[in-house]
Design a protein around this motif. Structure first.
Motif, PDB file in Angstrom:
ATOM      1  N   GLY A 138       8.525   2.147 -13.881  1.00  0.00           N
ATOM      2  CA  GLY A 138       8.857   1.226 -14.174  1.00  0.00           C
ATOM      3  C   GLY A 138      10.129   1.184 -15.396  1.00  0.00           C
ATOM      4  N   GLU A 139       9.865   1.665 -16.059  1.00  0.00           N
ATOM      5  CA  GLU A 139      11.079   2.214 -17.248  1.00  0.00           C
ATOM      6  C   GLU A 139      12.437   1.793 -16.530  1.00  0.00           C
ATOM      7  N   LEU A 140      12.561   2.830 -14.952  1.00  0.00           N
ATOM      8  CA  LEU A 140      13.620   2.962 -15.201  1.00  0.00           C
ATOM      9  C   LEU A 140      14.180   1.514 -13.330  1.00  0.00           C
ATOM     10  N   VAL A 141      13.220   0.921 -12.987  1.00  0.00           N
ATOM     11  CA  VAL A 141      12.937  -0.453 -12.197  1.00  0.00           C
ATOM     12  C   VAL A 141      15.437  -0.728 -11.990  1.00  0.00           C
ATOM     13  N   GLU A 142      15.174  -1.343 -13.553  1.00  0.00           N
ATOM     14  CA  GLU A 142      17.045  -1.394 -13.344  1.00  0.00           C
ATOM     15  C   GLU A 142      17.433  -0.586 -12.957  1.00  0.00           C
ATOM     16  N   GLU A 143      17.723   0.376 -12.921  1.00  0.00           N
ATOM     17  CA  GLU A 143      18.309   1.513 -12.647  1.00  0.00           C
ATOM     18  C   GLU A 143      17.910   1.957 -11.037  1.00  0.00           C
ATOM     19  N   MET A 144      17.147   1.920 -10.449  1.00  0.00           N
ATOM     20  CA  MET A 144      17.029   1.682  -8.839  1.00  0.00           C
ATOM     21  C   MET A 144      18.231   1.830  -8.173  1.00  0.00           C
ATOM     22  N   ASP A 145      18.761   1.468  -7.253  1.00  0.00           N
ATOM     23  CA  ASP A 145      19.505   1.699  -5.958  1.00  0.00           C
ATOM     24  C   ASP A 145      18.871   1.727  -4.995  1.00  0.00           C
ATOM     25  N   GLU A 146      17.549   2.427  -4.873  1.00  0.00           N
ATOM     26  CA  GLU A 146      17.244   1.603  -3.256  1.00  0.00           C
ATOM     27  C   GLU A 146      15.820   2.032  -3.894  1.00  0.00           C
ATOM     28  N   LEU A 147      14.999   1.702  -2.532  1.00  0.00           N
ATOM     29  CA  LEU A 147      13.505   1.711  -2.685  1.00  0.00           C
ATOM     30  C   LEU A 147      13.899   1.956  -0.877  1.00  0.00           C
ATOM     31  N   VAL A 148      12.702   4.229  -0.578  1.00  0.00           N
ATOM     32  CA  VAL A 148      11.938   4.766  -0.107  1.00  0.00           C
ATOM     33  C   VAL A 148      10.448   4.440   0.059  1.00  0.00           C
ATOM     34  N   ILE A 149       9.608   3.227   0.810  1.00  0.00           N
ATOM     35  CA  ILE A 149       8.506   3.128   0.754  1.00  0.00           C
ATOM     36  C   ILE A 149       7.797   4.339   1.759  1.00  0.00           C
ATOM     37  N   LYS A 150       6.906   5.049   1.926  1.00  0.00           N
ATOM     38  CA  LYS A 150       5.911   5.501   2.899  1.00  0.00           C
ATOM     39  C   LYS A 150       4.649   5.222   2.885  1.00  0.00           C
ATOM     40  N   THR A 151       4.648   4.163   4.197  1.00  0.00           N
ATOM     41  CA  THR A 151       3.211   3.365   3.497  1.00  0.00           C
ATOM     42  C   THR A 151       1.833   3.774   4.099  1.00  0.00           C
ATOM     43  N   TYR A 152       1.046   4.587   3.597  1.00  0.00           N
ATOM     44  CA  TYR A 152      -0.074   5.156   4.634  1.00  0.00           C
ATOM     45  C   TYR A 152      -1.261   3.816   5.338  1.00  0.00           C
ATOM     46  N   PRO A 153      -1.558   3.690   5.762  1.00  0.00           N
ATOM     47  CA  PRO A 153      -2.927   2.919   6.695  1.00  0.00           C
ATOM     48  C   PRO A 153      -3.494   2.954   5.794  1.00  0.00           C
ATOM     49  N   CYS A 154      -3.806   3.747   4.532  1.00  0.00           N
ATOM     50  CA  CYS A 154      -4.890   2.596   3.626  1.00  0.00           C
ATOM     51  C   CYS A 154      -5.183   1.755   2.331  1.00  0.00           C
ATOM     52  N   PHE A 155      -6.402   0.660   2.665  1.00  0.00           N
ATOM     53  CA  PHE A 155      -6.559  -0.165   1.564  1.00  0.00           C
ATOM     54  C   PHE A 155      -7.454   0.360   0.823  1.00  0.00           C
ATOM     55  N   LEU A 156      -7.004   1.163  -0.606  1.00  0.00           N
ATOM     56  CA  LEU A 156      -7.785   1.743  -1.621  1.00  0.00           C
ATOM     57  C   LEU A 156      -8.153   0.357  -2.966  1.00  0.00           C
ATOM     58  N   GLY A 157      -7.641  -1.132  -2.826  1.00  0.00           N
ATOM     59  CA  GLY A 157      -8.326  -1.836  -3.883  1.00  0.00           C
ATOM     60  C   GLY A 157      -8.314  -1.272  -5.446  1.00  0.00           C
ATOM     61  N   SER A 158      -8.251  -0.362  -5.778  1.00  0.00           N
ATOM     62  CA  SER A 158      -7.630  -0.261  -6.982  1.00  0.00           C
ATOM     63  C   SER A 158      -6.714   1.215  -7.138  1.00  0.00           C
ATOM     64  N   GLY A 159      -5.935   1.315  -8.281  1.00  0.00           N
ATOM     65  CA  GLY A 159      -5.471   2.458  -8.561  1.00  0.00           C
ATOM     66  C   GLY A 159      -4.167   2.756  -9.251  1.00  0.00           C
ATOM     67  N   MET A 160      -3.875   3.976  -9.512  1.00  0.00           N
ATOM     68  CA  MET A 160      -2.132   3.602  -9.770  1.00  0.00           C
ATOM     69  C   MET A 160      -1.353   2.743  -9.223  1.00  0.00           C
ATOM     70  N   PRO A 161      -0.550   1.509  -9.642  1.00  0.00           N
ATOM     71  CA  PRO A 161       1.035   1.335  -9.101  1.00  0.00           C
ATOM     72  C   PRO A 161       1.604   1.647  -8.640  1.00  0.00           C
ATOM     73  N   LEU A 162       1.843   1.239  -7.579  1.00  0.00           N
ATOM     74  CA  LEU A 162       4.084   1.441  -7.490  1.00  0.00           C
ATOM     75  C   LEU A 162       5.031   1.438  -8.734  1.00  0.00           C
TER      76      LEU A 162
END
Length: 193
Positions: A138-162
């Motif tokens: 969240g602090e560095l979001v404006e500095e992010m040049d690329e997102l590489v998202i590894k999405t795993y096939p599970c649904f958690l419902g709650s937890g630590m956000p991206l």
């Protein structure tokens, strides 16, 4: 200029860990084709001990030579004695509560992580990997040049956000999508500036 890439594992519903931040359960979803790709293309994003375990510790860094992480991400390995989790990379930990790391190979950034990332981006070398966690992302979001998202096939419902970034529309362009056995999907986005 080097890029800051947020490469992170997430559930289908966008959580990078359970409510405490634990995320080891994601590893169960990777099948052989996923790991072969990962070891070939992103070997430096595995901890040094894991690289040794899988026999790939001699592979050169392909994308990144630097990693930056939050204190909670760094502290995951401390009880196991991993004081320098990514010894094959330059390692930075952002923390206002950690005076110094227990390992001289790890530098603590106690103030202005945005400014430090901007300095790192101006240096020569490979890209910078934002390892985690949600608050630092969240602090560095404006500095992010690329997102590489590894999405795993599970649904958690709650937890630590991206990321704990606050609402704003930040546009990215889809670069690639790769799917693997076990339902893992690797999606890469570039920042639209």
């Amino acid at each position: 200029m080097r890029k800051l890439s947020y490469l992170v594992a997430t559930s289908i519903d966008g959580f990078i860990g359970d409510p405490t931040g634990e995320a080891e359960f994601f590893a169960q979803y990777g099948k052989e084709d996923y790991w072969e790709y990962y070891w070939a293309e992103l070997p430096e994003t595995l901890p040094t001990a894991a690289r040794r375990h899988f026999g790939i510790d001699d592979r050169p860094n392909r994308r990144f030579d630097t990693t930056i992480m939050g204190r909670a991400t760094y502290e995951v390995g401390l009880p196991l004695g991993f004081t320098s989790p990514y010894g094959h990379l330059r390692q930075y930990v952002v923390s206002t509560t950690l005076d110094k790391a227990p390992d001289p190979a790890v530098e603590v950034i106690s103030e202005d992580p945005v400014g430090r990332v901007r300095e790192l981006k101006r240096e020569d070398g490979l890209d910078i990997w934002l390892c985690g966690g949600a608050r630092l992302a969240g602090e560095l979001v404006e500095e992010m040049d690329e997102l590489v998202i590894k999405t795993y096939p599970c649904f958690l419902g709650s937890g630590m956000p991206l990321a704990e970034a606050g609402f704003a529309i930040r546009d990215f362009t889809l670069d690639s999508v790769k799917s693997f056995g076990g339902g893992v999907v690797l999606t890469t986005y570039s920042r639209k500036r």
